[in-house]
Design a protein around this motif. Structure first.
Motif, mmCIF file in Angstrom:
data_model
loop_
_atom_site.group_PDB
_atom_site.id
_atom_site.type_symbol
_atom_site.label_atom_id
_atom_site.label_comp_id
_atom_site.label_asym_id
_atom_site.label_seq_id
_atom_site.Cartn_x
_atom_site.Cartn_y
_atom_site.Cartn_z
ATOM 1 N N LYS A 19 -51.044 25.745 70.668
ATOM 2 C CA LYS A 19 -50.458 26.144 69.404
ATOM 3 C C LYS A 19 -49.329 25.076 69.443
ATOM 4 C CE LYS A 19 -46.822 28.284 67.332
ATOM 5 N NZ LYS A 19 -45.307 28.017 67.679
ATOM 6 N N GLY B 241 -46.253 23.957 66.912
ATOM 7 C CA GLY B 241 -45.357 24.817 65.947
ATOM 8 C C GLY B 241 -44.936 23.853 64.649
ATOM 9 N N GLY B 242 -43.895 24.418 64.021
ATOM 10 C CA GLY B 242 -43.675 23.859 62.564
ATOM 11 C C GLY B 242 -43.365 22.478 62.697
ATOM 12 N N ASP C 72 -47.268 31.949 67.856
ATOM 13 C CA ASP C 72 -47.161 32.006 69.167
ATOM 14 C C ASP C 72 -48.212 33.182 69.446
ATOM 15 O OD1 ASP C 72 -45.317 30.099 69.525
ATOM 16 O OD2 ASP C 72 -43.641 31.748 69.549
ATOM 17 N N TYR D 180 -47.076 24.306 72.226
ATOM 18 C CA TYR D 180 -46.415 22.861 72.197
ATOM 19 C C TYR D 180 -45.231 23.192 70.898
ATOM 20 C CZ TYR D 180 -50.028 20.632 74.989
ATOM 21 O OH TYR D 180 -50.774 20.395 75.968
ATOM 22 N N THR D 181 -44.267 22.509 71.392
ATOM 23 C CA THR D 181 -42.995 22.727 70.483
ATOM 24 C C THR D 181 -42.156 21.504 70.586
ATOM 25 O OG1 THR D 181 -41.170 24.317 69.931
ATOM 26 C CG2 THR D 181 -41.700 24.063 72.203
ATOM 27 N N ASP D 182 -40.946 21.666 70.091
ATOM 28 C CA ASP D 182 -39.682 20.565 69.848
ATOM 29 C C ASP D 182 -39.054 20.182 71.086
ATOM 30 O OD1 ASP D 182 -38.277 22.543 69.365
ATOM 31 O OD2 ASP D 182 -37.665 21.931 67.129
ATOM 32 N N VAL D 183 -39.155 21.186 72.359
ATOM 33 C CA VAL D 183 -38.421 21.018 73.266
ATOM 34 C C VAL D 183 -39.438 21.318 74.684
ATOM 35 C CG1 VAL D 183 -35.961 22.111 72.964
ATOM 36 C CG2 VAL D 183 -38.110 23.555 73.403
ATOM 37 N N GLY E 259 -39.895 22.833 77.170
ATOM 38 C CA GLY E 259 -39.976 23.904 78.157
ATOM 39 C C GLY E 259 -38.951 24.941 77.846
ATOM 40 N N VAL E 260 -39.160 25.900 78.535
ATOM 41 C CA VAL E 260 -38.125 27.078 78.494
ATOM 42 C C VAL E 260 -37.009 26.557 79.288
ATOM 43 C CG1 VAL E 260 -37.525 29.490 78.887
ATOM 44 C CG2 VAL E 260 -39.810 28.780 78.013
ATOM 45 N N THR F 25 -30.893 28.040 78.723
ATOM 46 C CA THR F 25 -30.108 28.594 77.408
ATOM 47 C C THR F 25 -30.775 27.621 76.582
ATOM 48 O OG1 THR F 25 -28.597 29.661 76.408
ATOM 49 C CG2 THR F 25 -27.973 27.665 77.268
ATOM 50 N N ARG G 269 -30.057 23.438 72.437
ATOM 51 C CA ARG G 269 -29.496 22.933 71.249
ATOM 52 C C ARG G 269 -27.931 23.136 71.201
ATOM 53 N NH1 ARG G 269 -33.300 20.266 69.206
ATOM 54 N NH2 ARG G 269 -35.351 21.190 69.272
ATOM 55 N N MET H 176 -35.581 37.600 77.559
ATOM 56 C CA MET H 176 -35.000 36.294 76.835
ATOM 57 C C MET H 176 -35.404 36.392 75.358
ATOM 58 S SD MET H 176 -33.231 34.271 78.820
ATOM 59 C CE MET H 176 -33.475 32.498 78.326
ATOM 60 N N SER I 103 -33.955 34.589 72.231
ATOM 61 C CA SER I 103 -34.429 33.175 72.538
ATOM 62 C C SER I 103 -35.839 32.925 71.710
ATOM 63 C CB SER I 103 -34.707 32.771 73.897
ATOM 64 O OG SER I 103 -33.723 33.025 74.566
ATOM 65 N N LYS I 104 -35.648 31.984 70.840
ATOM 66 C CA LYS I 104 -36.816 32.088 69.597
ATOM 67 C C LYS I 104 -37.904 31.138 70.246
ATOM 68 C CE LYS I 104 -35.383 28.852 66.285
ATOM 69 N NZ LYS I 104 -35.539 28.339 65.062
ATOM 70 N N VAL I 105 -37.780 30.733 71.461
ATOM 71 C CA VAL I 105 -38.689 29.637 71.670
ATOM 72 C C VAL I 105 -40.210 30.176 71.888
ATOM 73 C CG1 VAL I 105 -38.161 29.860 74.246
ATOM 74 C CG2 VAL I 105 -39.118 27.866 73.478
HETATM 75 P P1 ADP Z 1 -41.871 25.992 66.832
HETATM 76 O O1 ADP Z 1 -41.642 25.863 65.618
HETATM 77 O O2 ADP Z 1 -42.707 25.307 67.688
HETATM 78 O O3 ADP Z 1 -42.406 27.311 67.186
HETATM 79 P P2 ADP Z 1 -39.151 27.119 67.518
HETATM 80 O O4 ADP Z 1 -38.078 26.980 66.691
HETATM 81 O O5 ADP Z 1 -39.797 28.785 66.926
HETATM 82 O O6 ADP Z 1 -40.554 26.038 67.579
HETATM 83 O O7 ADP Z 1 -38.716 27.471 69.087
HETATM 84 C C1 ADP Z 1 -38.358 26.103 69.607
HETATM 85 C C2 ADP Z 1 -36.644 26.502 69.547
HETATM 86 O O8 ADP Z 1 -36.375 27.365 70.396
HETATM 87 C C3 ADP Z 1 -35.976 25.009 70.311
HETATM 88 O O9 ADP Z 1 -35.917 24.007 69.441
HETATM 89 C C4 ADP Z 1 -34.843 25.650 70.770
HETATM 90 O O10 ADP Z 1 -33.643 25.211 69.924
HETATM 91 C C5 ADP Z 1 -34.980 27.038 70.764
HETATM 92 N N1 ADP Z 1 -34.607 27.787 72.295
HETATM 93 C C6 ADP Z 1 -33.624 29.111 72.278
HETATM 94 N N2 ADP Z 1 -33.823 29.371 73.440
HETATM 95 C C7 ADP Z 1 -34.129 28.570 74.114
HETATM 96 C C8 ADP Z 1 -34.637 28.533 75.469
HETATM 97 N N3 ADP Z 1 -33.961 29.355 76.494
HETATM 98 N N4 ADP Z 1 -35.462 27.292 75.865
HETATM 99 C C9 ADP Z 1 -35.850 26.549 74.992
HETATM 100 N N5 ADP Z 1 -35.569 26.540 73.574
HETATM 101 C C10 ADP Z 1 -34.938 27.601 73.248
#
Ligand code: ADP
Ligand code: ASP
Ligand code: MG
Length: 412
Positions: A7, A9-10, A154, A172-175, A177-178, A181, A184, A203, A208-210
């Motif tokens: 997957k 993300g945006g 997701d 797959y996203t812009d960070v 991993g988890v 906290t 950013r 979480m 935590s929107k990851v």
């Molecule tokens: P996507 O568009 O790929 O779905 P999201 O913006 O929904 O991405 O989720 C990724 C973001 O989640 C990261 O950029 C980060 O700012 C945020 N985030 C919040 N809590 C965490 C965490 N515990 N670990 C990693 N990222 C986190």
């Protein structure tokens, strides 16, 4: 040969260049011999743009029509990605949620997936095609287009992985991993190699929107191996796992979550008699407002103050209902506060350690941050504080629970 659901993300499909990069990546996986099903979100910002358009017509757009519209974001990216794959000589085909038949209930804008027909996708995989599926959307029994709530791609990814019995679901996203906290907010946050489903659920539900919470629920329920990775950087990411390791090294707290989307309501001076909580919260829930934390304080004059929190979107609605109740019950007053935030510490290690909550309160006291409400469960402690202290609180707790990365070893 493995079957992998990936997957993106945006932000990972936020420009045509990025979509081309994703296509390159998928191509490489294919060359490695794996079968790939790709789920994509709308280009970053697109879902918000569409919602804004609707709000220009109506403050509360009709949910069915809102779904018809916001689902178009994902329809654009599936087609672009399929084109980019085909251009590279990789056979590919795109499907909307309706075309796959991702069957959901009819709860527009927050529908739940009931069933996925994997046959069409299986046929394409057998024919050597990469299948690109639109995230975030489905169709109800009557053929209405539905969407799964913000971050819902997701859940599409995990649900497809479960339905297809995939070997792994990769988010797959812009960070990369988890983290302990949101990286950013706290530069010293550390990537976790693994986190348990139980902790990840907490979480996600605490802000935590990851990962969308339903994606984690699905993965736990159907034992889908789930991993969070960076779209364009190499690395192991974070594995969401079932096993809780019994190691001495295990930290007491795995992570800190926070949420700004809450609001607090207090009704003061209501008679302290049996049934008060029901009299107050009954109409609130009848108005379809979900209540999060609740506190009741008894005063000396046989009256009580009753405080609870709701999602900020529901604040106006809840306030109106509460004012009606207050008048009926002869309460003294109703007070509302939208400048609050919730901070939570999460960890399975809490089960075997006493004093975790007091350590949290001590860290907040040292920063002079006033705690307005507290709630606990087996593996989390949450507090409500004034929103302006949120970042300070998260940083202080991150340090107090020894989660800070060693110098020079930070996220970005
Ligand atoms: P996507 O568009 O790929 O779905 P999201 O913006 O929904 O991405 O989720 C990724 C973001 O989640 C990261 O950029 C980060 O700012 C945020 N985030 C919040 N809590 C965490 C965490 N515990 N670990 C990693 N990222 C986190
Ligand atoms: N595009 C949807 C959203 O922005 C779904 C997702 O990205 O997961 O919420
Ligand atoms: Mg997301």
């Amino acid at each position: 040969m493995a079957l992998i659901v990936q997957k993106f993300g945006g932000t990972s499909v936020g420009t045509v260049e990025r979509i081309e990069q994703v296509a390159e990546k998928v191509k490489k996986f294919r060359e490695g011999g794996d079968d790939i099903v790709v789920v994509v979100s709308a280009m970053s910002g697109e879902t918000n743009r569409l919602i804004d358009l609707a709000k220009q017509i109506s403050e509360q757009p009709v949910p069915r029509e809102l779904d018809v519209m916001v689902s178009t974001g994902e329809q654009v990216t599936i087609a672009l990605l399929a084109m980019a794959l085909i251009k590279r000589g990789v056979p590919a085909v795109s499907y909307t949620g309706n075309q796959v038949r991702i069957l959901t209930d009819s709860a527009h804008t927050k529908a739940r997936i009931l069933q996925i027909d994997g046959q069409r996708i299986q046929r394409d995989i057998k024919a050597g095609r990469v299948v690109v599926v639109a995230g975030f959307q489905g169709v109800d029994e009557k053929g209405n287009i539905t969407t799964l709530g913000r971050g819902g791609s997701d859940t599409t990814g995990v649900a497809l992985a479960a339905a297809l019995k995939a070997d792994e679901c990769q988010i797959y996203t812009d960070v990369d991993g988890v983290y302990t906290t949101d990286p950013r907010v706290v530069a010293k946050a550390q990537r976790l190699d693994k986190i348990t489903f139980e902790e990840m659920l907490e979480m996600a539900s605490l802000g935590s929107k990851v990962l969308q919470i339903r994606a984690v629920e699905f993965a736990g329920k159907y034992s889908v191996p789930l991993r969070v990775l960076h779209s364009f950087q190499e690395g192991p990411g974070t594995l969401i796992t079932l096993d809780e390791e019994e190691s001495m090294e295990q930290p007491i707290i795995s992570g800190i979550a926070f949420n700004r989307d809450e609001a607090k309501l207090t009704i003061r001076g209501v008679p302290d008699t049996p049934g008060v909580a029901f009299k107050i919260l009954g109409p609130i829930s009848a108005a379809n407002v979900e209540v999060d934390m609740i506190v009741q304080n008894v005063a000396h004059d046989n009256t009580t103050d009753f405080t609870f929190t709701v999602h900020r979107n529901d604040y106006n609605n809840a306030l109106q209902v509460l004012q009606g109740i207050a008048a009926e019950m002869g309460a003294r007053e109703v007070i509302g506060d939208t400048d609050i935030a919730k901070v939570s510490i999460v960890g399975v290690g809490m089960r075997s350690h006493a004093g975790v909550a007091s350590r949290m309160f001590e860290a907040l006291a040292k920063e002079n941050i006033n705690i307005q409400m507290i709630s606990t469960s087996e593996i989390k402690v949450s507090v409500v504080i004034e929103e302006k202290y949120l970042e300070l609180a998260v940083r202080a707790l991150h340090t107090a629970f020894e989660l800070d990365a060693p110098a020079g070893n930070t996220a970005e």
